[in-house]
Motif scaffolding. Structure first.
Motif, short mmCIF file in Angstrom:
data_model
loop_
_atom_site.label_atom_id
_atom_site.label_comp_id
_atom_site.label_asym_id
_atom_site.label_seq_id
_atom_site.Cartn_x
_atom_site.Cartn_y
_atom_site.Cartn_z
N THR A 151 9.88 0.96 9.98
CA THR A 151 9.32 1.46 8.73
C THR A 151 8.93 0.32 7.79
O THR A 151 8.04 0.49 6.95
CB THR A 151 10.32 2.38 8.00
OG1 THR A 151 11.54 1.68 7.77
CG2 THR A 151 10.60 3.62 8.83
N ASP A 152 9.59 -0.84 7.90
CA ASP A 152 9.22 -1.93 7.00
C ASP A 152 7.85 -2.50 7.33
O ASP A 152 7.23 -3.16 6.49
CB ASP A 152 10.29 -3.04 7.02
CG ASP A 152 10.45 -3.67 8.39
OD1 ASP A 152 10.14 -3.01 9.40
OD2 ASP A 152 10.88 -4.85 8.45
N ARG A 153 7.37 -2.25 8.54
CA ARG A 153 6.04 -2.75 8.93
C ARG A 153 4.98 -1.65 8.97
O ARG A 153 3.80 -1.92 8.78
CB ARG A 153 6.12 -3.43 10.30
CG ARG A 153 6.96 -4.70 10.28
CD ARG A 153 6.93 -5.38 11.64
NE ARG A 153 7.64 -6.66 11.61
CZ ARG A 153 7.81 -7.44 12.65
NH1 ARG A 153 7.33 -7.08 13.84
NH2 ARG A 153 8.47 -8.59 12.53
N MET A 154 5.40 -0.43 9.21
CA MET A 154 4.45 0.65 9.42
C MET A 154 4.49 1.70 8.31
O MET A 154 3.64 2.59 8.26
CB MET A 154 4.72 1.34 10.76
CG MET A 154 4.73 0.40 11.95
SD MET A 154 5.06 1.26 13.49
CE MET A 154 3.59 2.26 13.63
N GLY A 155 5.48 1.61 7.41
CA GLY A 155 5.64 2.66 6.42
C GLY A 155 6.25 3.90 7.08
O GLY A 155 6.94 3.81 8.09
N GLY A 181 0.83 -1.20 0.00
CA GLY A 181 0.00 0.00 0.00
C GLY A 181 0.86 1.25 0.00
O GLY A 181 2.08 1.19 -0.21
N GLN A 182 0.25 2.38 0.25
CA GLN A 182 0.99 3.64 0.28
C GLN A 182 1.83 3.71 1.54
O GLN A 182 1.31 3.65 2.65
CB GLN A 182 0.02 4.82 0.23
CG GLN A 182 0.70 6.16 0.09
CD GLN A 182 -0.29 7.30 -0.03
OE1 GLN A 182 -1.42 7.20 0.41
NE2 GLN A 182 0.14 8.40 -0.64
N ARG A 183 3.15 3.85 1.38
CA ARG A 183 4.06 3.81 2.51
C ARG A 183 4.70 5.16 2.81
O ARG A 183 5.37 5.32 3.81
CB ARG A 183 5.15 2.75 2.26
CG ARG A 183 4.59 1.35 2.02
CD ARG A 183 5.69 0.33 1.95
NE ARG A 183 6.42 0.22 3.19
CZ ARG A 183 6.07 -0.53 4.21
NH1 ARG A 183 4.96 -1.25 4.14
NH2 ARG A 183 6.80 -0.58 5.31
N ASP A 210 9.82 6.15 4.74
CA ASP A 210 10.09 4.76 4.36
C ASP A 210 10.62 4.73 2.93
O ASP A 210 9.86 4.95 1.98
CB ASP A 210 8.82 3.93 4.48
CG ASP A 210 9.02 2.51 3.98
OD1 ASP A 210 10.12 1.98 4.15
OD2 ASP A 210 8.06 1.94 3.40
N ILE A 211 11.90 4.48 2.78
CA ILE A 211 12.49 4.39 1.44
C ILE A 211 13.06 2.98 1.21
O ILE A 211 13.95 2.79 0.40
CB ILE A 211 13.57 5.47 1.23
CG1 ILE A 211 14.49 5.63 2.44
CG2 ILE A 211 12.94 6.81 0.95
CD1 ILE A 211 15.57 4.66 2.53
N GLY A 212 12.50 2.00 1.95
CA GLY A 212 13.01 0.65 1.84
C GLY A 212 14.25 0.49 2.69
O GLY A 212 14.35 1.04 3.79
N GLN A 213 15.23 -0.27 2.20
CA GLN A 213 16.45 -0.49 2.96
C GLN A 213 17.34 0.74 2.83
O GLN A 213 18.00 0.96 1.82
CB GLN A 213 17.18 -1.74 2.45
CG GLN A 213 18.49 -2.04 3.16
CD GLN A 213 18.31 -2.40 4.63
OE1 GLN A 213 17.19 -2.64 5.08
NE2 GLN A 213 19.40 -2.44 5.37
N GLY A 214 17.37 1.55 3.86
CA GLY A 214 18.14 2.78 3.83
C GLY A 214 17.64 3.73 4.89
O GLY A 214 16.81 3.37 5.73
N ASP A 215 18.13 4.95 4.85
CA ASP A 215 17.77 5.96 5.84
C ASP A 215 17.29 7.23 5.17
O ASP A 215 17.86 7.67 4.16
CB ASP A 215 18.98 6.29 6.73
CG ASP A 215 18.88 5.67 8.11
OD1 ASP A 215 18.07 4.74 8.27
OD2 ASP A 215 19.60 6.11 9.02
N CYS A 216 16.27 7.86 5.78
CA CYS A 216 15.82 9.17 5.33
C CYS A 216 14.96 9.76 6.45
O CYS A 216 13.89 9.23 6.75
CB CYS A 216 15.02 9.08 4.03
SG CYS A 216 14.52 10.69 3.40
#
Length: 717
Positions: free
Chosen positions: A701-705, A113-115, A478-484
């Motif tokens: 973030t991988d679970r909650m966006g 969904g929208q993350r 949430d940008i996947g594997q990484g930091d922001c």
């Protein structure tokens, strides 16, 4: 139509679908037409039934979710269609192979969904692609690798060869997008580094040229009608033959909301002219078209393309009224061309602003110039497609026209755009009130002063909340594997890292971070911090610097032998962004909050990039948080963090960070872990156990966006 829409909304659990249905019944009763009220109820039943039929199907791919598979199917440039089981699915990354039969391997996963704010809702979009007679794409094949492919055959393969034969790569990609709405190739082309052709179309207000719509249908049918008129065919054939040809045309180009709407409307108008019945009422025609589309594809109601298509046409029905407001000495064709672009942009304004986060400022002149080129390019391109390989005799004319259109896009695409955030319900209501007032003025029901007053009042009401209560928050994007991480204060906006894609050409900064920032209403950044020279932290910053004004770029170690760091520093120089090498003790304060650099000292550099990470602490009163990059546990102990309310866990939850001693020192109540799908074992189970043993609440973030965390004005908030 209102009955069908109300039924679909009720099926989706939208309570105000009742209001939509009631509005249809009330309109019928207002005219004392009971049969129409009954038809509204029947429409609601049909809409509900259509929605249930599409959403209630069993997922044939469900048993294989999570499994590594090798699949054989027909690739159309958008979806892979399987014969057994009969199913459709998306493929990521998209194959560079031309449409045709593919053998592809990867892992089947459920769509996400929208993350992120303003991000792509893949699950919702895929659900909207299914219909009563078309299976809904229900899964995504990730880490996809093409094992073998065969070029597309049949009429569509013939047509595609005609569009590309003898043309350079850019022009061929453009013609495939314009005539077949296949934007895969054009999406990989760039004008210059970091300036993609599709970005140029979006910024210039010409993105609709790559979406098959009424323009394509109108240009092609007008040419056919002119030819048949020159041959002196009677009206039955002059209009009837183009009407019948629209049906195989739809089969050729494929079903999508805009082209399906255009074909149904075009067919109805041409059939009426062929039978001598005149042109249908535009609003009745739109209602009929929407009814047919939604009964076959009920979830198109939520599709942005469907919404834009009908909103634009609805606005264009006011063209004659608007043209009448311009000086009569101007030619009618010029007045209609001017108002058509403005009306279409105004009619679609809230959807475009809220979905894409920006509004082009040069749409009017760009469309006037590009429209002249499209008048010749679309029919010639269609002829080239019909000729197949024989189009080598036509494409010497198509090539220069396509190159001219690309030149127009490149030129206008460099103009500034108006950035926009998410549109709230109050924003949509304000827009609707202004739109009704504007339409009433065009119909001569109210004076222009009333429209202007309405616009000013609605603008003031929508601006006030943001001015009275400016944001104070941390946003872990949430940008996947990484930091922001984004720090937002009324007078200070700081972005720390912007992710990146290891071994991939996907621009996380431009495609994920920038849309999220725009959706949040961030129009400029005071500071951007690149913590260290790891791709999953640093790479995306370049896309951010190109898209938004930035006050300063902060870095720790200025590595001269790292390609990602070199690219970032080069981009900063090109964009005129000052670069500052920060050290322990550097500080900035705003709005009662202070951000302090805790690392690096700059005295000795480690050979490990992680140990050189920029680490900062943010304080607001007695409330504290820290963002540590990828610092490992020995270095974490030298920072002197003290008590923290919120800890941004270093290195995505690596087992070499956030040890028991650090947790004892900081005693955080909450911990944020920025992590995505990975093969590194992040977050590490031992590290999660340490957090649990310390009584720390974990947010991932991988679970909650995307996670949004308020920054209190004082320690007691």
């Amino acid at each position: 139509m209102l009955g069908v829409i109300g039924g679909i909304q009720l099926g989706l659990g939208v309570w105000w679908g009742v209001l939509t249905l009631l509005s249809g019944i009330i309109l019928a009763l207002r005219d004392a037409r009971l049969p129409l009220a009954a038809l509204a109820l029947l429409g609601a039943a049909l809409g509900l039934g259509s929605e249930r039929l599409v959403t209630g199907r069993a997922d044939p791919l469900a048993p294989w979710l999570g499994a590594q598979v090798t699949l054989t199917g027909e690739w159309d440039g958008q979806f892979l269609t399987l014969r057994e089981p009969h199913a459709r699915l998306a493929v990521a990354p998209k194959p560079t192979s031309k449409p045709g039969q593919l053998v592809v391997s990867g892992r089947l996963v459920a769509p996400e969904g929208q993350r992120t704010p303003g991000g792509f809702n893949q699950a919702a979009w895929l659900r909207a692609q299914g219909g009563v007679f078309l299976p809904t794409p229900s899964a995504v094949l990730v880490a996809a690798k093409v094992r073998s492919s065969q070029v597309e055959r049949g009429l569509r393969g013939w047509f595609r060869r005609g569009l590309t034969v003898g043309l350079p790569a850019r022009e061929a990609a453009l013609m495939t997008a314009i005539e077949l709405e296949d934007r895969n190739d054009i999406g990989r082309e760039e004008f210059t580094a970091g300036y993609g052709i599709r970005d140029g179309f979006n910024r210039s207000g010409l993105a609709h040229l790559m979406a098959l719509s009424g323009q394509n249908v109108a240009l092609i049918t007008v040419v056919l009608i002119w030819i048949f008129g020159w041959l002196r065919w009677p009206p039955l054939l002059r209009f009837g033959v183009p009407a019948l040809l629209l049906l195989p045309y739809l089969a050729l180009v494929g079903v999508s909301p805009s082209i399906t709407r255009a074909v149904i409307m075009g067919f109805t108008v041409l059939a009426a002219l062929a039978l001598g019945r005149g042109r249908p009422d535009p609003y009745g025609l739109m209602a009929l078209t929407a009814l047919v589309c939604l009964l076959l594809f009920p979830l198109w109601l939520l599709d942005v393309g469907f919404q834009l298509s009908f909103l634009a046409v609805l606005a264009l029905t006011l063209s004659l009224k608007a043209a009448g407001k311009l000086p009569e000495r101007w030619p009618l064709w010029l007045r209609l061309a001017l108002v058509a672009t403005v009306l279409a942009e105004l009619g679609t304004l809230p959807v475009i602003a809220g979905t894409f986060g920006q509004l082009p400022l040069v749409g009017l002149p760009a469309n006037l110039v590009a429209g002249l080129v499209m008048t010749a390019l679309v029919p010639l391109g269609f002829l080239a497609g019909l000729l197949g390989p024989g189009a080598i005799i036509v494409n010497p004319l198509v090539g220069p026209l396509a190159a001219l259109l690309l030149g127009i896009v490149e030129t206008f695409g460099q103009a500034p755009v108006l950035t926009w955030g998410q549109v709230s319900p109050a924003g949509f209501v304000s827009y609707a009130v202004c739109a009704v007032a504007g339409a009433a003025w065009l119909w001569g029901r109210v004076r222009f002063r009333a429209v202007l007053a309405t616009l000013l009042v609605c603008t003031l009401l929508t601006l006030l909340p943001g001015r009275l209560h400016p944001p104070r928050e941390l946003v872990f994007i949430d940008i996947g594997q990484g930091d922001c991480t984004l720090i937002r204060l009324p007078h200070l906006t700081v972005l720390i890292d912007a992710g990146g894609s290891v071994n991939s050409d996907f621009d996380v900064g431009g495609r994920t971070v920038v849309p999220a920032l725009r959706a949040l209403g961030v129009r400029k950044l005071d500071i951007v911090i690149g913590t260290h020279a790891d791709t999953d932290h640093l790479e995306g910053i370049s896309g951010v610097l190109r898209a938004l004004p930035v006050g300063e770029l902060w870095i720790g170690q200025r590595k001269t032998d790292d390609p990602v760091m070199t690219t970032l520093l080069t981009t900063a120089k090109e964009e005129g962004v000052p670069i500052r090498e920060v050290r322990r003790g550097d500080q900035i304060a705003a709005d009662g909050a202070t951000m302090t650099v805790l690392w690096p000292t700059g005295q000795v550099w480690s050979s490990e990039d992680n140990e050189n990470s920029v680490a900062v602490r943010l304080e607001s009163g007695t409330w504290r948080t820290a963002i540590l990059g990828d610092l490992p546990d020995p270095t974490e102990h030298y920072l002197g963090l003290g008590h923290l309310n919120v800890l941004k866990v270093a290195h995505h939850g690596s087992r070499f960070s956030t040890d028991a001693a650090l947790l004892k020192e900081t005693a955080p109540t909450d911990a944020i872990i920025s992590v995505g799908r990975n093969t590194y074992g992040h977050p590490n189970p031992e590290m999660l156990e340490r957090l649990g043993a310390a009584g720390v609440r974990i947010w991932r973030t991988d679970r909650m966006g995307t996670i949004r965390w308020p920054i209190p004005r004082n320690g007691r908030d």
